[in-house]
Design a protein around this motif. Structure first.
Motif, PDB file in Angstrom:
ATOM      1  N   LEU A 219       0.827  -1.206   0.000  1.00  0.00           N
ATOM      2  CA  LEU A 219       0.000   0.000   0.000  1.00  0.00           C
ATOM      3  C   LEU A 219       0.863   1.259   0.000  1.00  0.00           C
ATOM      4  O   LEU A 219       0.521   2.266  -0.628  1.00  0.00           O
ATOM      5  CB  LEU A 219      -0.919  -0.006   1.230  1.00  0.00           C
ATOM      6  CG  LEU A 219      -2.077  -1.019   1.169  1.00  0.00           C
ATOM      7  CD1 LEU A 219      -2.746  -1.136   2.531  1.00  0.00           C
ATOM      8  CD2 LEU A 219      -3.090  -0.619   0.110  1.00  0.00           C
ATOM      9  N   ARG A 220       2.007   1.216   0.697  1.00  0.00           N
ATOM     10  CA  ARG A 220       2.903   2.368   0.698  1.00  0.00           C
ATOM     11  C   ARG A 220       3.520   2.595  -0.681  1.00  0.00           C
ATOM     12  O   ARG A 220       3.608   3.732  -1.158  1.00  0.00           O
ATOM     13  CB  ARG A 220       3.991   2.175   1.756  1.00  0.00           C
ATOM     14  CG  ARG A 220       3.465   2.380   3.176  1.00  0.00           C
ATOM     15  CD  ARG A 220       4.550   2.215   4.224  1.00  0.00           C
ATOM     16  NE  ARG A 220       4.074   2.692   5.531  1.00  0.00           N
ATOM     17  CZ  ARG A 220       4.799   2.684   6.644  1.00  0.00           C
ATOM     18  NH1 ARG A 220       6.033   2.185   6.618  1.00  0.00           N
ATOM     19  NH2 ARG A 220       4.296   3.147   7.764  1.00  0.00           N
ATOM     20  N   GLY A 221       3.953   1.513  -1.330  1.00  0.00           N
ATOM     21  CA  GLY A 221       4.469   1.649  -2.687  1.00  0.00           C
ATOM     22  C   GLY A 221       3.409   2.204  -3.623  1.00  0.00           C
ATOM     23  O   GLY A 221       3.680   3.077  -4.455  1.00  0.00           O
ATOM     24  N   SER A 222       2.184   1.708  -3.490  1.00  0.00           N
ATOM     25  CA  SER A 222       1.090   2.185  -4.335  1.00  0.00           C
ATOM     26  C   SER A 222       0.770   3.656  -4.066  1.00  0.00           C
ATOM     27  O   SER A 222       0.456   4.408  -4.989  1.00  0.00           O
ATOM     28  CB  SER A 222      -0.151   1.322  -4.093  1.00  0.00           C
ATOM     29  OG  SER A 222      -1.243   1.787  -4.861  1.00  0.00           O
ATOM     30  N   SER A 223       0.858   4.089  -2.816  1.00  0.00           N
ATOM     31  CA  SER A 223       0.573   5.489  -2.483  1.00  0.00           C
ATOM     32  C   SER A 223       1.565   6.432  -3.152  1.00  0.00           C
ATOM     33  O   SER A 223       1.186   7.483  -3.688  1.00  0.00           O
ATOM     34  CB  SER A 223       0.622   5.681  -0.961  1.00  0.00           C
ATOM     35  OG  SER A 223      -0.439   5.000  -0.335  1.00  0.00           O
ATOM     36  N   VAL A 224       2.850   6.066  -3.152  1.00  0.00           N
ATOM     37  CA  VAL A 224       3.864   6.910  -3.779  1.00  0.00           C
ATOM     38  C   VAL A 224       3.662   6.944  -5.292  1.00  0.00           C
ATOM     39  O   VAL A 224       3.769   7.998  -5.927  1.00  0.00           O
ATOM     40  CB  VAL A 224       5.276   6.413  -3.430  1.00  0.00           C
ATOM     41  CG1 VAL A 224       6.332   7.190  -4.213  1.00  0.00           C
ATOM     42  CG2 VAL A 224       5.533   6.559  -1.932  1.00  0.00           C
ATOM     43  N   VAL A 225       3.350   5.787  -5.893  1.00  0.00           N
ATOM     44  CA  VAL A 225       3.103   5.732  -7.328  1.00  0.00           C
ATOM     45  C   VAL A 225       1.937   6.644  -7.700  1.00  0.00           C
ATOM     46  O   VAL A 225       2.002   7.410  -8.680  1.00  0.00           O
ATOM     47  CB  VAL A 225       2.821   4.281  -7.770  1.00  0.00           C
ATOM     48  CG1 VAL A 225       2.092   4.256  -9.112  1.00  0.00           C
ATOM     49  CG2 VAL A 225       4.109   3.499  -7.889  1.00  0.00           C
ATOM     50  N   GLN A 226       0.861   6.577  -6.935  1.00  0.00           N
ATOM     51  CA  GLN A 226      -0.304   7.400  -7.253  1.00  0.00           C
ATOM     52  C   GLN A 226      -0.022   8.885  -7.046  1.00  0.00           C
ATOM     53  O   GLN A 226      -0.539   9.729  -7.776  1.00  0.00           O
ATOM     54  CB  GLN A 226      -1.491   6.947  -6.404  1.00  0.00           C
ATOM     55  CG  GLN A 226      -1.989   5.548  -6.777  1.00  0.00           C
ATOM     56  CD  GLN A 226      -3.176   5.117  -5.950  1.00  0.00           C
ATOM     57  OE1 GLN A 226      -4.252   5.689  -6.038  1.00  0.00           O
ATOM     58  NE2 GLN A 226      -2.983   4.084  -5.130  1.00  0.00           N
ATOM     59  N   ALA A 227       0.824   9.210  -6.055  1.00  0.00           N
ATOM     60  CA  ALA A 227       1.203  10.608  -5.870  1.00  0.00           C
ATOM     61  C   ALA A 227       2.028  11.107  -7.055  1.00  0.00           C
ATOM     62  O   ALA A 227       1.809  12.220  -7.561  1.00  0.00           O
ATOM     63  CB  ALA A 227       1.995  10.765  -4.575  1.00  0.00           C
ATOM     64  N   LEU A 228       2.984  10.280  -7.532  1.00  0.00           N
ATOM     65  CA  LEU A 228       3.794  10.666  -8.688  1.00  0.00           C
ATOM     66  C   LEU A 228       2.914  10.867  -9.923  1.00  0.00           C
ATOM     67  O   LEU A 228       3.133  11.790 -10.716  1.00  0.00           O
ATOM     68  CB  LEU A 228       4.853   9.596  -8.971  1.00  0.00           C
ATOM     69  CG  LEU A 228       5.968   9.453  -7.924  1.00  0.00           C
ATOM     70  CD1 LEU A 228       6.850   8.256  -8.261  1.00  0.00           C
ATOM     71  CD2 LEU A 228       6.806  10.720  -7.833  1.00  0.00           C
ATOM     72  N   GLN A 229       1.910  10.020 -10.078  1.00  0.00           N
ATOM     73  CA  GLN A 229       1.023  10.118 -11.237  1.00  0.00           C
ATOM     74  C   GLN A 229       0.034  11.280 -11.103  1.00  0.00           C
ATOM     75  O   GLN A 229      -0.050  12.136 -11.999  1.00  0.00           O
ATOM     76  CB  GLN A 229       0.244   8.820 -11.414  1.00  0.00           C
ATOM     77  CG  GLN A 229      -0.819   8.899 -12.508  1.00  0.00           C
ATOM     78  CD  GLN A 229      -1.725   7.672 -12.536  1.00  0.00           C
ATOM     79  OE1 GLN A 229      -1.483   6.702 -11.816  1.00  0.00           O
ATOM     80  NE2 GLN A 229      -2.767   7.717 -13.341  1.00  0.00           N
ATOM     81  N   ASP A 231      -0.356  13.759  -8.668  1.00  0.00           N
ATOM     82  CA  ASP A 231       0.048  15.083  -8.179  1.00  0.00           C
ATOM     83  C   ASP A 231       1.155  15.723  -9.006  1.00  0.00           C
ATOM     84  O   ASP A 231       1.263  16.950  -9.045  1.00  0.00           O
ATOM     85  CB  ASP A 231       0.502  14.991  -6.721  1.00  0.00           C
ATOM     86  CG  ASP A 231      -0.601  14.487  -5.800  1.00  0.00           C
ATOM     87  OD1 ASP A 231      -1.780  14.615  -6.177  1.00  0.00           O
ATOM     88  OD2 ASP A 231      -0.286  13.958  -4.714  1.00  0.00           O
ATOM     89  N   TYR A 232       1.987  14.884  -9.663  1.00  0.00           N
ATOM     90  CA  TYR A 232       3.171  15.442 -10.326  1.00  0.00           C
ATOM     91  C   TYR A 232       3.263  15.078 -11.804  1.00  0.00           C
ATOM     92  O   TYR A 232       4.234  15.419 -12.460  1.00  0.00           O
ATOM     93  CB  TYR A 232       4.438  15.008  -9.585  1.00  0.00           C
ATOM     94  CG  TYR A 232       4.368  15.325  -8.113  1.00  0.00           C
ATOM     95  CD1 TYR A 232       4.387  16.645  -7.656  1.00  0.00           C
ATOM     96  CD2 TYR A 232       4.239  14.308  -7.171  1.00  0.00           C
ATOM     97  CE1 TYR A 232       4.295  16.935  -6.312  1.00  0.00           C
ATOM     98  CE2 TYR A 232       4.157  14.598  -5.816  1.00  0.00           C
ATOM     99  CZ  TYR A 232       4.177  15.911  -5.392  1.00  0.00           C
ATOM    100  OH  TYR A 232       4.085  16.201  -4.065  1.00  0.00           O
ATOM    101  N   GLY A 233       2.266  14.362 -12.337  1.00  0.00           N
ATOM    102  CA  GLY A 233       2.165  14.168 -13.771  1.00  0.00           C
ATOM    103  C   GLY A 233       3.088  13.149 -14.390  1.00  0.00           C
ATOM    104  O   GLY A 233       3.311  13.173 -15.602  1.00  0.00           O
TER     105      GLY A 233
END
Length: 307
Positions: A219-229, A231-233
């Motif tokens: 879930l932590r790995g997925s949270s960072v991936v979704q933030a990169l996608q 929030d930051y494009g």
């Protein structure tokens, strides 16, 4: 593991049926939907993780293969040079063979130089990427970020103290500025793939909808991936989320400092595999001379290749 999940789900449903007074139907349905969503997400993360692990392993294997090829070609050139020198010192007989040896040496020299240049270019790009990232981070951020280059792969390790609240997989506000800097570097290097891998210590976790450290790390790995996608494009096609639980430690879990180091999220940046395949395909065959340079051999004086 799958059976345990099914048994756990059946046990959960059985308890809910036996204790109707403890949980309302609406609450029961919500918990069941959350549970089903986590199981589905876990399977998707596990599948993508297996794929990217195979790709990463293949990339490391091909880097090793390139290094082995360089060593083999150098040994081959040395042998050819020794044979040529013997021909030159013994007699003028066999000029045709000498000419063939010269052509083979030239082809090998060009191929070796091509491999060396390509590997150096890749290493240089990794160093530029690393230097750009470290220069963009503040001194305070560098306390929670570790950047390394190992075998042609860039590893960015982020501490969980900066990224999440304790026992949670939600990204903290404090991590936003650091992730934005990492996202900019990732977007500048569009030819690289990105794996985000969650890691935990060995302390068991038991929370609603988080069964164990496997769940938490994924879930932590997925949270960072979704933030990169989101929030930051960053292009999601380049991203893969994974979790390794407590089974990839970098320090002993017997001390608090060791546990702190093990609780981390790694952003792994690696070149695409087709680049390595192109290098392998360019190896000269049967004396062919690939167009990779203009190096030639002086038949009056054959010098060893620089190491």
């Amino acid at each position: 593991m799958k059976r345990l999940s099914i048994y756990a789900g059946m046990a959960f449903l059985a308890m809910a049926l036996l204790l109707p007074g403890c949980v309302s139907n609406k609450r029961y349905n919500t918990l069941q939907e959350n549970y089903d969503a986590i199981l589905l997400k876990e399977r998707e993360v596990a599948a993508r993780y297996q794929d990217v692990q195979k790709q990463l392993s293949s990339a490391n294997t091909r880097v090793t293969s390139l290094e082995d090829q360089i060593a083999s070609e150098r040994a081959n050139v040395k042998s050819l040079q020794e044979a040529l020198n013997q021909c030159l010192t013994s007699s003028n007989q066999g000029n045709v063979n000498i000419s063939k040896l010269v052509d083979e040496i030239n082809a090998s020299n060009r191929y070796i130089q091509h491999l060396v240049n390509t590997k150096n270019k890749s290493d240089s790009l990794n160093m530029v990427l690393t230097n750009r990232l470290t220069r963009s981070l503040s001194r305070e951020e560098m306390q929670d970020v570790d950047v390394q280059v190992l075998k042609g792969v860039v590893y960015i390790s982020l501490s969980d103290n900066m990224l999440y609240k304790s026992g949670s997989y939600e990204i903290s506000e404090r991590a936003g500025e650091t992730l934005s800097k990492i996202a900019k570097i990732i977007m500048d290097y569009s030819d690289y793939e990105v794996l985000v891998e969650g890691n935990t210590d060995n302390v068991p976790i038991s929370q609603r909808n988080i069964r164990n450290n496997w769940d938490l790390s994924a879930l932590r790995g997925s949270s960072v991936v979704q933030a990169l996608q989101n929030d930051y494009g960053v292009d999601p096609k380049r991203l893969t989320a994974a979790g390794r639980g407590e089974y990839n430690p970098i320090a002993s879990n017997d001390t608090e400092s060791g546990k702190t180091r093990n609780r981390r999220t790694q952003i792994i940046i690696t070149p695409k595999l087709d680049q390595f395949m192109e290098l392998i395909d360019k190896a000269p065959e049967n004396g062919a001379t690939p167009d990779t340079g203009s190096t030639t051999v002086d038949t009056t004086r054959v010098l060893p290749i620089q190491q």
